[in-house]
Write an enzyme that holds these catalytic residues in place. Structure first.
Site, PDB file in Angstrom:
ATOM      1  N   LYS A 213     110.565 -44.622  76.576  1.00 28.40           N
ATOM      2  CA  LYS A 213     111.451 -43.466  76.761  1.00 28.40           C
ATOM      3  C   LYS A 213     112.485 -43.782  77.846  1.00 28.40           C
ATOM      4  CE  LYS A 213     111.428 -38.597  77.965  1.00 28.40           C
ATOM      5  NZ  LYS A 213     110.683 -37.370  78.166  1.00 28.40           N
ATOM      6  N   GLU A 219     105.527 -52.357  83.014  1.00 29.18           N
ATOM      7  CA  GLU A 219     104.684 -53.122  82.083  1.00 29.18           C
ATOM      8  C   GLU A 219     105.461 -53.450  80.810  1.00 29.18           C
ATOM      9  OE1 GLU A 219     103.951 -50.287  83.529  1.00 29.18           O
ATOM     10  OE2 GLU A 219     101.880 -50.256  84.289  1.00 29.18           O
ATOM     11  N   GLY A 273     106.828 -38.046  76.726  1.00 29.48           N
ATOM     12  CA  GLY A 273     106.289 -39.332  76.267  1.00 29.48           C
ATOM     13  C   GLY A 273     105.023 -39.174  75.445  1.00 29.48           C
ATOM     14  N   ARG A 274     104.077 -38.384  75.948  1.00 33.43           N
ATOM     15  CA  ARG A 274     102.787 -38.259  75.248  1.00 33.43           C
ATOM     16  C   ARG A 274     102.876 -37.362  74.011  1.00 33.43           C
ATOM     17  NH1 ARG A 274     102.975 -36.301  80.258  1.00 33.43           N
ATOM     18  NH2 ARG A 274     102.663 -34.088  80.634  1.00 33.43           N
ATOM     19  N   GLU A 360      96.918 -36.151  81.080  1.00 35.17           N
ATOM     20  CA  GLU A 360      98.210 -36.248  81.761  1.00 35.17           C
ATOM     21  C   GLU A 360      98.899 -34.876  81.753  1.00 35.17           C
ATOM     22  OE1 GLU A 360     100.569 -40.148  81.861  1.00 35.17           O
ATOM     23  OE2 GLU A 360     101.826 -38.934  80.572  1.00 35.17           O
ATOM     24  N   HIS A 391      74.569 -43.760  69.381  1.00 32.34           N
ATOM     25  CA  HIS A 391      73.750 -44.867  69.894  1.00 32.34           C
ATOM     26  C   HIS A 391      74.250 -45.334  71.247  1.00 32.34           C
ATOM     27  CE1 HIS A 391      71.336 -45.336  66.250  1.00 32.34           C
ATOM     28  NE2 HIS A 391      72.429 -44.889  65.639  1.00 32.34           N
ATOM     29  N   LYS A 516     102.395 -46.223  91.067  1.00 33.41           N
ATOM     30  CA  LYS A 516     103.478 -47.128  90.636  1.00 33.41           C
ATOM     31  C   LYS A 516     104.246 -47.622  91.851  1.00 33.41           C
ATOM     32  CE  LYS A 516     104.704 -44.894  86.233  1.00 33.41           C
ATOM     33  NZ  LYS A 516     105.745 -44.162  85.524  1.00 33.41           N
TER      34      LYS A 516
HETATM   35  O1  F6P Z   1     102.223 -43.314  82.753  1.00 33.98           O
HETATM   36  C1  F6P Z   1     103.344 -42.550  82.939  1.00 33.98           C
HETATM   37  C2  F6P Z   1     104.285 -42.544  81.792  1.00 33.98           C
HETATM   38  O2  F6P Z   1     105.486 -42.052  82.247  1.00 33.98           O
HETATM   39  C3  F6P Z   1     103.792 -41.745  80.586  1.00 33.98           C
HETATM   40  O3  F6P Z   1     104.010 -40.400  80.710  1.00 33.98           O
HETATM   41  C4  F6P Z   1     104.560 -42.371  79.494  1.00 33.98           C
HETATM   42  O4  F6P Z   1     104.017 -42.075  78.248  1.00 33.98           O
HETATM   43  C5  F6P Z   1     104.439 -43.833  79.852  1.00 33.98           C
HETATM   44  O5  F6P Z   1     104.511 -43.846  81.259  1.00 33.98           O
HETATM   45  C6  F6P Z   1     105.462 -44.732  79.244  1.00 33.98           C
HETATM   46  O6  F6P Z   1     106.757 -44.386  79.611  1.00 33.98           O
HETATM   47  P1  F6P Z   1     108.025 -44.967  78.875  1.00 33.98           P
HETATM   48  O7  F6P Z   1     107.984 -44.516  77.463  1.00 33.98           O
HETATM   49  O8  F6P Z   1     109.198 -44.404  79.616  1.00 33.98           O
HETATM   50  O9  F6P Z   1     107.977 -46.469  78.973  1.00 33.98           O
END
Ligand code: F6P
Length: 568
Positions: A213, A219, A273-274, A360, A391, A516
Site C-alpha cells: 500500500k 521487508e 491494508g488488512r 490489528e 490432536h 519499526k
Molecule cells: O504491519 C503494519 C502494516 O502497516 C499493516 O497494516 C500492513 O498490512 C502491512 O504493514 C503492509 O503494509 P504495506 O502494504 O504498506 O506494505
C-alpha cells in the site's frame, strides 16, 4: 450517550454486567435443553447457517446485547462507513473496502465522489493484463510466457491473498483454470523465504508482483530489490519492465523503484491494508493464477454479505450477531481468546488472516477519542483446521482454559473421496468431528457419567469434562470462490462491529510503529559496526550485550559484500 463517553458508562453495559451473574448460574446443558431458545439462535443467509445456541447466552442476553448495540450507535456507524465518512479519524480516512466488491452500477461515495468507476477501472485493467499474461500474449524478456508469479508483500498485502489462494487451490473450477501455473508469496524479509520462493523458478518465466500500500515497508522493499536483482542479474536490467509489476496507492514510489507506471495497479487510501484483499492487492495475483472470472465470483460473494450486513435487521444479521457475541465473551464473560477452527484444509490460512484483521483492528488501549479504556478490547485469535487442531491444542480448550470457538463446516467437499467398504465418506468422517466437538465442549462429561461407565475412581477427576464452553457453528454450502468471499466479509464486518461497540478505531494501527522505528536504529548500528567497526552505542545493557555477541559471532560477514543470492 455522547460521542466521547465510553460505552462502559451506558446503562446497557451495566445491565449486561449484572446479567453475567444470572448466566453464571446456568450451564450450557440446561440452555441447550430449551429447544425454542435454540431454534431462535439459528440464522440463515444465502445458504449459510449460523448456529449460536452454544453461546452462554439466553434470549434475554441477546436483547441486552441488541440494546448495547443501540447505545453504541452501531447502526449509525455502519451507515457512516458505507457512506464514506472519514470514520478512521486518526488517519483522516474513510473506510470503504465494501466499494471494492460493489457492482459496476453501484454508487458509493468518498468525499462526494462515486468511487465505484475508479474501482472498476482498475478491475478492468487487471482483467485485461491477467488475460494477456495467462494467454501468453505478454511474454518475458526472452520471449517466453510467464507461467509463475511471485507476489511480494507482507501483512495485509499478503495474508488475505494467501488465504484466498489456499482456499481456491483445491476447487475444481480453479484447478482447471490454474493448470500449468504457480502462485507463490514472499513475505518475510528472512532470506530463507526468498530462497524458498525462488527455488525451482526461472526468472525467464516468472512475473514478480510487488504489493505494498505504502511502497515503503522495509521487508517488502528489500525483497523487491532482491528479486529485481535476481531478474536483472539473469536477464539484464531492461528485463525488469517485463517481469515486475506493482500494486500500490503510492504510484510515485512505484515509478521511482523502476516499475513502469503503466504496469502499476492502483488502490486508494480508503482501503485499509488488512481489508485490501478485494483490491488489486488480492485481485491481481489471484487473477493471474485463476483468471479474473473466478476472482469476480469471490468479489460477488463478499458483496452479498456486505448487503446483508448493511440491511438485515440486527437480530438476523450474521456479522452483527457474531460481533455482539464476541463482545459478550470478551468484555462480560472474561474470555480473551478465540479459536478459529475450520473443518476444511482449504481454509488453513483463514486463522492467520483473521489474526491480522482482528488483532490489528481491535487490539487498542484507547477509545477513538483518545480516552484510555477501563476495559480490554480485541480478541487473541488463533486456530488450525480440524481435525489437526484436535490432536494439538484441543486438550486445553476441553479441560484447561475456556476459549470460545468458531467451528466452520462445509456441506460439500471440494474434493470428495469415497472408499468402498468404509463406514462413511472421507468428508463425512471429517464432519463427524465438526458436529461432535461443539457438543463435547458444551455438555462435557460428569463424574456420575464416568462412574456409571465403571471408570476407576482415581481417574474420574482426570476424565471429567466440566463443559459449559461456548462455541458457534457456521455451516457453508460449499467452498466456491463465492462462498470464500462471503466468509471473508462475515469476519471483516464482525470485527468492525466489535470495534464499533468498544468505541475504538478499528481501522488504524499505530501499535506497529514503535518496533519499526527501533529496528531502524538497530539497522543503522549494524551498518556502522560492520562497515567501520564502530562500537555499539545508544542501547541498554541487555541489547548491547546480545548485539555484541551477534556481531562477534558473525564477524565472517564481509564488511562490503558483493551481491549474493540464495543457492537453493
Ligand atoms: O504491519 C503494519 C502494516 O502497516 C499493516 O497494516 C500492513 O498490512 C502491512 O504493514 C503492509 O503494509 P504495506 O502494504 O504498506 O506494505
Amino acid at each position: 450517550m455522547g460521542s466521547s463517553s465510553l460505552i462502559c458508562d451506558s446503562e446497557s453495559w451495566k445491565d449486561l454486567k449484572f446479567h453475567v451473574e444470572d448466566i453464571k448460574k446456568t450451564h450450557l446443558r440446561e440452555l441447550m435443553a430449551d429447544t425454542e431458545r435454540c431454534k431462535s439462535m439459528m440464522v440463515e443467509f444465502d445458504g449459510n447457517l449460523l448456529d449460536y445456541s452454544r453461546q452462554r447466552a439466553t434470549l434475554d442476553t441477546l436483547n441486552k446485547l441488541l440494546s448495547l448495540a443501540e447505545a453504541a450507535h452501531v447502526k449509525d456507524k455502519i451507515n457512516r462507513m458505507f457512506n464514506g465518512e472519514r470514520i478512521n479519524s486518526t488517519e483522516n480516512r474513510s473506510v470503504l473496502h465494501v466499494a471494492l466488491r460493489a457492482p459496476r452500477d453501484a454508487v458509493i461515495k468518498s468525499d462526494g465522489k462515486n468511487v465505484v468507476p475508479d474501482v472498476w477501472g482498475v478491475l478492468d485493467k487487471i482483467r485485461e493484463f491477467s488475460e494477456r499474461v495467462r494467454s501468453g500474449a505478454w511474454v518475458g524478456a526472452t520471449g517466453k510466457p510467464l507461467k509463475d508469479v511471485v507476489a511480494i508483500g507482507i501483512g495485509g498485502s499478503f495474508l488475505g491473498p494467501l488465504f484466498v489462494h489456499t482456499a481456491l487451490q483445491t476447487d475444481s473450477e480453479a484447478i482447471e483454470s490454474a493448470k500449468g501455473r504457480q502462485l507463490r508469496f514472499l513475505a518475510n524479509v528472512d532470506p530463507i523465504d526468498v530462497a524458498r520462493n525462488i527455488a525451482g523458478l526461472s526468472p525467464e518465466t516468472t512475473l514478480v508482483v510487488v504489493v505494498s500500500k505504502t511502497f515503503t515497508t522495509a521487508e517488502t522493499m528489500l525483497n523487491a530489490r532482491t528479486l529485481r536483482e535476481w531478474i536483472s542479474s539473469a536477464l539484464g536490467p531492461q528485463a525488469v519492465a517485463k517481469h515486475m509489476v506493482a500494486v500500490s496507492t503510492n504510484l510515485t514510489l512505484v515509478e521511482k523503484f523502476g516499475i513502469d507506471p503503466n504496469n502499476a495497479f492502483a488502490f486508494w487510501d480508503w482501503v485499509g491494508g488488512r481489508y485490501s484483499v478485494c483490491s488489486a492487492v488480492g485481485v491481481l495475483p489471484l487473477s493471474l493464477q485463476y483468471g479474473f472470472s473466478i476472482v469476480e465470483k469471490f468479489l460477488k460473494g463478499a458483496w452479498s454479505v456486505d448487503q446483508h450486513f448493511y440491511s438485515a435487521p440486527f437480530e438476523k444479521n450474521i456479522p452483527v450477531l457474531l460481533g455482539l457475541l464476541s463482545v459478550w465473551n470478551v468484555s462480560f464473560l472474561g474470555y480473551p481468546a478465540r479459536a478459529i477452527l475450520p473443518y476444511s484444509q482449504a481454509l488453513e490460512k483463514l486463522a492467520p488472516h483473521i489474526q491480522q484483521v482482528s488483532m490489528e483492528s481491535n487490539g487498542k488501549g484507547v477509545s477513538i477519542d483518545g480516552v484510555p479504556l477501563p476495559y480490554e478490547t480485541g480478541e487473541i485469535d488463533f486456530g488450525e483446521p480440524g481435525t489437526n487442531g484436535q490432536h494439538s491444542f484441543y486438550q486445553l480448550i476441553h479441560q484447561g482454559r475456556v476459549i470460545p470457538c468458531d467451528f466452520i463446516g462445509i456441506v460439500k467437499s471440494q474434493q470428495p473421496v469415497y472408499l468402498e467398504g468404509e463406514v462413511v465418506s472421507n468428508h463425512d468422517e471429517l464432519m463427524s468431528n465438526f458436529f461432535a466437538q461443539p457438543d463435547a465442549l458444551a455438555y462435557g462429561k460428569t463424574a456420575e457419567q464416568l462412574l456409571k461407565e465403571n471408570v476407576p475412581q482415581h481417574l474420574v477427576p482426570h476424565k471429567t469434562f466440566c463443559g459449559n464452553r461456548p462455541s458457534i457453528s457456521l455451516l457453508l454450502p460449499s467452498l466456491s470462490a463465492y462462498n470464500i468471499g462471503q466468509l471473508l466479509a462475515i469476519y471483516e464486518h464482525r470485527i468492525a462491529v466489535e470495534g464499533f461497540v468498544w468505541g475504538i478505531n478499528s481501522f488504524d494501527q499505530w501499535g506497529v510503529e514503535l518496533g519499526k522505528s527501533l529496528a531502524s536504529q538497530v539497522r543503522k548500528q549494524l551498518h556502522v559496526s560492520r562497515r567501520k567497526g564502530e562500537p555499539i552505542e545508544g542501547f541498554n545493557f541487555s541489547t548491547t550485550t546480545v548485539l555484541s555477541r551477534y556481531l562477534q559471532a558473525s564477524a565472517d560477514v564481509p564488511s562490503d559484500p558483493s551481491t549474493l543470492l540464495p543457492k537453493m
